[in-house]
Write a protein that holds these residues in place. Structure first.
Motif, PDB file in Angstrom:
ATOM      1  N   LEU A 213      -4.101   0.881  26.344  1.00  0.00           N
ATOM      2  CA  LEU A 213      -5.375   1.280  26.952  1.00  0.00           C
ATOM      3  C   LEU A 213      -6.404   1.633  25.892  1.00  0.00           C
ATOM      4  CD1 LEU A 213      -4.192   3.425  30.000  1.00  0.00           C
ATOM      5  CD2 LEU A 213      -5.543   1.317  30.095  1.00  0.00           C
ATOM      6  N   SER A 214      -5.951   2.118  24.737  1.00  0.00           N
ATOM      7  CA  SER A 214      -6.903   2.427  23.665  1.00  0.00           C
ATOM      8  C   SER A 214      -7.612   1.173  23.162  1.00  0.00           C
ATOM      9  CB  SER A 214      -6.186   3.124  22.502  1.00  0.00           C
ATOM     10  OG  SER A 214      -5.367   2.228  21.769  1.00  0.00           O
ATOM     11  N   VAL A 215      -6.987   0.019  23.373  1.00  0.00           N
ATOM     12  CA  VAL A 215      -7.619  -1.257  23.010  1.00  0.00           C
ATOM     13  C   VAL A 215      -8.610  -1.685  24.081  1.00  0.00           C
ATOM     14  CG1 VAL A 215      -7.210  -3.695  22.468  1.00  0.00           C
ATOM     15  CG2 VAL A 215      -5.586  -1.956  21.691  1.00  0.00           C
ATOM     16  N   THR A 216      -8.247  -1.457  25.337  1.00  0.00           N
ATOM     17  CA  THR A 216      -9.063  -1.970  26.443  1.00  0.00           C
ATOM     18  C   THR A 216     -10.340  -1.177  26.673  1.00  0.00           C
ATOM     19  OG1 THR A 216      -7.949  -0.620  28.137  1.00  0.00           O
ATOM     20  CG2 THR A 216      -6.957  -2.758  27.582  1.00  0.00           C
ATOM     21  N   VAL A 217     -10.392   0.096  26.253  1.00  0.00           N
ATOM     22  CA  VAL A 217     -11.577   0.902  26.563  1.00  0.00           C
ATOM     23  C   VAL A 217     -12.819   0.400  25.830  1.00  0.00           C
ATOM     24  CG1 VAL A 217     -10.222   2.966  27.060  1.00  0.00           C
ATOM     25  CG2 VAL A 217     -11.115   2.613  24.764  1.00  0.00           C
ATOM     26  N   ASN A 218     -12.621  -0.349  24.773  1.00  0.00           N
ATOM     27  CA  ASN A 218     -13.767  -0.925  24.060  1.00  0.00           C
ATOM     28  C   ASN A 218     -14.008  -2.374  24.460  1.00  0.00           C
ATOM     29  OD1 ASN A 218     -14.891   1.098  22.034  1.00  0.00           O
ATOM     30  ND2 ASN A 218     -12.700   1.260  21.639  1.00  0.00           N
ATOM     31  N   SER A 219     -13.436  -2.760  25.598  1.00  0.00           N
ATOM     32  CA  SER A 219     -13.630  -4.103  26.134  1.00  0.00           C
ATOM     33  C   SER A 219     -14.144  -3.995  27.562  1.00  0.00           C
ATOM     34  CB  SER A 219     -12.310  -4.892  26.109  1.00  0.00           C
ATOM     35  OG  SER A 219     -11.775  -4.954  24.801  1.00  0.00           O
ATOM     36  N   TYR A 220     -14.708  -5.083  28.057  1.00  0.00           N
ATOM     37  CA  TYR A 220     -15.191  -5.124  29.438  1.00  0.00           C
ATOM     38  C   TYR A 220     -13.998  -5.050  30.393  1.00  0.00           C
ATOM     39  CZ  TYR A 220     -17.429  -6.858  33.682  1.00  0.00           C
ATOM     40  OH  TYR A 220     -17.881  -6.987  34.966  1.00  0.00           O
ATOM     41  N   PRO A 221     -14.074  -4.293  31.509  1.00  0.00           N
ATOM     42  CA  PRO A 221     -15.251  -3.574  32.021  1.00  0.00           C
ATOM     43  C   PRO A 221     -15.310  -2.109  31.620  1.00  0.00           C
ATOM     44  CG  PRO A 221     -13.566  -3.637  33.698  1.00  0.00           C
ATOM     45  CD  PRO A 221     -12.975  -4.361  32.495  1.00  0.00           C
ATOM     46  N   LEU A 222     -14.221  -1.578  31.007  1.00  0.00           N
ATOM     47  CA  LEU A 222     -14.178  -0.142  30.732  1.00  0.00           C
ATOM     48  C   LEU A 222     -15.259   0.303  29.759  1.00  0.00           C
ATOM     49  CD1 LEU A 222     -10.340   0.605  30.569  1.00  0.00           C
ATOM     50  CD2 LEU A 222     -11.917   0.888  32.479  1.00  0.00           C
ATOM     51  N   ASP A 224     -18.219  -0.339  29.753  1.00  0.00           N
ATOM     52  CA  ASP A 224     -19.476  -0.084  30.454  1.00  0.00           C
ATOM     53  C   ASP A 224     -19.454   1.205  31.269  1.00  0.00           C
ATOM     54  OD1 ASP A 224     -20.489  -2.427  29.448  1.00  0.00           O
ATOM     55  OD2 ASP A 224     -19.959  -3.623  31.210  1.00  0.00           O
ATOM     56  N   ILE A 225     -18.276   1.796  31.490  1.00  0.00           N
ATOM     57  CA  ILE A 225     -18.212   2.972  32.365  1.00  0.00           C
ATOM     58  C   ILE A 225     -17.677   4.215  31.658  1.00  0.00           C
ATOM     59  CG2 ILE A 225     -17.936   1.566  34.449  1.00  0.00           C
ATOM     60  CD1 ILE A 225     -14.974   2.180  34.390  1.00  0.00           C
ATOM     61  N   LEU A 226     -17.118   4.048  30.444  1.00  0.00           N
ATOM     62  CA  LEU A 226     -16.569   5.189  29.719  1.00  0.00           C
ATOM     63  C   LEU A 226     -17.516   5.621  28.605  1.00  0.00           C
ATOM     64  CD1 LEU A 226     -12.832   4.088  29.506  1.00  0.00           C
ATOM     65  CD2 LEU A 226     -13.863   5.701  31.115  1.00  0.00           C
ATOM     66  N   ASN A 227     -17.471   6.898  28.242  1.00  0.00           N
ATOM     67  CA  ASN A 227     -18.420   7.420  27.262  1.00  0.00           C
ATOM     68  C   ASN A 227     -17.974   7.137  25.828  1.00  0.00           C
ATOM     69  OD1 ASN A 227     -16.511   9.484  26.479  1.00  0.00           O
ATOM     70  ND2 ASN A 227     -17.154  10.673  28.263  1.00  0.00           N
ATOM     71  N   ASN A 228     -18.878   7.395  24.895  1.00  0.00           N
ATOM     72  CA  ASN A 228     -18.624   7.094  23.489  1.00  0.00           C
ATOM     73  C   ASN A 228     -17.515   7.964  22.890  1.00  0.00           C
ATOM     74  OD1 ASN A 228     -20.557   5.066  23.326  1.00  0.00           O
ATOM     75  ND2 ASN A 228     -22.202   6.525  22.864  1.00  0.00           N
ATOM     76  N   GLU A 229     -17.337   9.167  23.419  1.00  0.00           N
ATOM     77  CA  GLU A 229     -16.285  10.042  22.906  1.00  0.00           C
ATOM     78  C   GLU A 229     -14.912   9.407  23.104  1.00  0.00           C
ATOM     79  OE1 GLU A 229     -14.284  14.447  23.768  1.00  0.00           O
ATOM     80  OE2 GLU A 229     -16.142  13.856  24.776  1.00  0.00           O
ATOM     81  N   LYS A 231     -14.292   6.201  23.533  1.00  0.00           N
ATOM     82  CA  LYS A 231     -14.211   4.997  22.705  1.00  0.00           C
ATOM     83  C   LYS A 231     -13.864   5.356  21.261  1.00  0.00           C
ATOM     84  CE  LYS A 231     -17.681   2.676  25.575  1.00  0.00           C
ATOM     85  NZ  LYS A 231     -19.048   2.108  25.602  1.00  0.00           N
ATOM     86  N   THR A 232     -14.435   6.451  20.771  1.00  0.00           N
ATOM     87  CA  THR A 232     -14.136   6.892  19.410  1.00  0.00           C
ATOM     88  C   THR A 232     -12.689   7.356  19.294  1.00  0.00           C
ATOM     89  OG1 THR A 232     -16.441   7.564  19.077  1.00  0.00           O
ATOM     90  CG2 THR A 232     -14.796   8.487  17.576  1.00  0.00           C
ATOM     91  N   LEU A 233     -12.234   8.122  20.291  1.00  0.00           N
ATOM     92  CA  LEU A 233     -10.835   8.560  20.309  1.00  0.00           C
ATOM     93  C   LEU A 233      -9.887   7.359  20.345  1.00  0.00           C
ATOM     94  CD1 LEU A 233     -10.843  11.626  22.758  1.00  0.00           C
ATOM     95  CD2 LEU A 233     -10.147  11.634  20.346  1.00  0.00           C
ATOM     96  N   LEU A 318      -1.354  14.563  18.712  1.00  0.00           N
ATOM     97  CA  LEU A 318      -2.529  15.307  19.161  1.00  0.00           C
ATOM     98  C   LEU A 318      -3.651  14.360  19.562  1.00  0.00           C
ATOM     99  CD1 LEU A 318      -4.087  17.924  19.617  1.00  0.00           C
ATOM    100  CD2 LEU A 318      -4.689  17.897  17.176  1.00  0.00           C
ATOM    101  N   ILE A 319      -3.900  13.340  18.740  1.00  0.00           N
ATOM    102  CA  ILE A 319      -4.945  12.362  19.066  1.00  0.00           C
ATOM    103  C   ILE A 319      -4.553  11.573  20.316  1.00  0.00           C
ATOM    104  CG2 ILE A 319      -6.124  10.281  18.242  1.00  0.00           C
ATOM    105  CD1 ILE A 319      -5.754  11.424  15.395  1.00  0.00           C
ATOM    106  N   TYR A 320      -3.285  11.187  20.377  1.00  0.00           N
ATOM    107  CA  TYR A 320      -2.768  10.458  21.538  1.00  0.00           C
ATOM    108  C   TYR A 320      -2.971  11.270  22.820  1.00  0.00           C
ATOM    109  CZ  TYR A 320       0.880   8.388  24.574  1.00  0.00           C
ATOM    110  OH  TYR A 320       1.573   7.826  25.614  1.00  0.00           O
ATOM    111  N   ARG A 321      -2.631  12.543  22.774  1.00  0.00           N
ATOM    112  CA  ARG A 321      -2.745  13.417  23.949  1.00  0.00           C
ATOM    113  C   ARG A 321      -4.191  13.614  24.367  1.00  0.00           C
ATOM    114  NH1 ARG A 321      -2.159  19.301  22.933  1.00  0.00           N
ATOM    115  NH2 ARG A 321      -0.757  18.589  21.295  1.00  0.00           N
ATOM    116  N   CYS A 322      -5.066  13.850  23.396  1.00  0.00           N
ATOM    117  CA  CYS A 322      -6.484  14.049  23.706  1.00  0.00           C
ATOM    118  C   CYS A 322      -7.103  12.788  24.306  1.00  0.00           C
ATOM    119  CB  CYS A 322      -7.244  14.466  22.459  1.00  0.00           C
ATOM    120  SG  CYS A 322      -6.867  16.131  21.892  1.00  0.00           S
ATOM    121  N   PHE A 323      -6.741  11.626  23.750  1.00  0.00           N
ATOM    122  CA  PHE A 323      -7.260  10.374  24.297  1.00  0.00           C
ATOM    123  C   PHE A 323      -6.786  10.172  25.729  1.00  0.00           C
ATOM    124  CE2 PHE A 323      -6.170   5.929  25.277  1.00  0.00           C
ATOM    125  CZ  PHE A 323      -7.446   5.411  25.390  1.00  0.00           C
TER     126      PHE A 323
END
Length: 348
Positions: A213-222, A224-229, A231-233, A318-323
């Motif tokens: 899912l960390s790969v898909t959030v920077n792809s369409y359609p996610l 367009d609906i998820l915030n930059n925070e 995407k950075t995570l 920690l990064i995994y959990r926060c994401f």
């Protein structure tokens, strides 16, 4: 087509689940005293999606009032069982698992390939196979073309899944991961979100689904609906995953060249490995070199490599959990689902 048929001739070798109940099966060995768990009750098996043409609302599931919370409750029990199974694994079992993974990586796989490559490409294909017939013509051409490009795709994907399972077991064994820190998975609202694969989310704590899912959030359609925070995570999680993969693989890089297995020696240290986990016959010698994972005073005081690996795993978790927590709560927000504010994720 011949390439495809050869690759798919043995479904057990691919470790592909083909139903909701089979998807709950893990690769961890069963102990003799363990009883077979009952089939997980799934409301999604018979609850239809809301019919809508208004975008995100089509991803909601309509659940009868008397069934609300039932699926999350049942899957929580499955997650608790998975955690207990990981806790039961002797640390020597995990040391042998790591050694075997390193040996496979350096001696049998192409180390020049991108670490995330097989997971990014094969995971969505495997998910399609979980819900459709493997012989369906609409996926046959897709698989055939990809296997012609990468004939070792299934082998690479299975390897990275085994490594993620190892990270999951080790993080629980080292008391890095626990169910309390992942209580955002226990929200009843998750039952309503159609595009979250709940079976995968309750197979363990660190799972391939979240990393994919960390790969898909920077792809369409996610995207367009998820915030930059988020995407950075997501990008940070991918970088940390690659880092920790390389660190653990490097830990045995020299040792795997001189010996095939450490099973006899670790079975000598812990006879349970031979009697319960079917390790090779115990042998005191030759004494092999390998990356130890046992945490003791000397590991901490002398800052040994095992201690540094634990620090890396703590950072990754920690990064995994926060994401994951941020992604789930964002899904709830986008779809207009109420959620308790106490579930809002922040580093603890």
């Amino acid at each position: 087509m011949n390439t495809l048929n050869d690759e798919l001739s043995d479904r057990s070798e691919l470790d592909l689940p083909y139903s909701n109940s089979e998807a709950m099966i893990t690769e961890k060995p069963l102990q003799p005293t363990q009883s077979t768990s009952s089939r997980v009750f799934s409301t999604v098996n018979f609850i239809p999606r809301l019919r809508s043409y208004s975008g995100t609302s089509s991803h909601l599931l309509e659940i009868p009032h008397n069934m609300k919370g039932k699926r999350i409750s049942d899957l929580t029990a499955s997650l608790e069982k998975s955690i207990n199974d990981s806790l039961a694994l002797p640390i020597e079992y995990l040391e042998s698992t790591l050694f075997d993974l390193c040996r496979e990586y350096f001696l049998k796989l192409d180390t020049s390939k991108p670490v995330m490559g097989a997971l990014s490409t094969m995971h969505p294909i495997v998910k399609l196979l979980e819900v459709d017939d493997i012989n369906s013509s609409k996926w046959t051409d897709l698989l055939d073309r990809y296997l012609a490009y990468n004939k070792d795709a299934f082998k690479d994907y299975k390897f990275i899944k085994k490594f993620i399972q190892f990270l999951n077991d080790l993080s629980i064994s080292w008391d890095i991961s626990n169910i309390y820190n992942y209580r955002h998975r226990l929200m009843q609202e998750l039952e309503y979100i159609g595009f979250i694969d709940l079976n995968s989310f309750f197979n363990g704590i660190i799972i391939p689904e979240v990393i994919w899912l960390s790969v898909t959030v920077n792809s369409y359609p996610l995207q367009d609906i998820l915030n930059n925070e988020i995407k950075t995570l997501a990008l940070l999680l991918q970088c940390k995953f690659i880092e920790i993969f390389k660190s653990f693989m490097a830990s045995n890089s020299e040792f795997v060249k001189t010996q095939e297995s450490i099973q006899p020696y670790v079975a000598y240290l812990n006879p349970q490995l031979h009697t319960v986990y079917s390790f090779l016959k115990p042998a005191k010698s030759p004494r092999p070199e390998y990356q130890k994972l046992c945490m003791n005073f000397s590991s901490t005081f002398l800052r040994k490599k095992s201690f540094r690996l634990k620090q890396e795993l703590e950072d990754f978790e920690l990064i995994y959990r926060c994401f994951e927590g941020s992604l789930i709560t964002s899904f709830c927000d986008v779809l207009g689902l109420k959620r308790p504010s106490s579930y809002k994720m922040s580093p603890e």
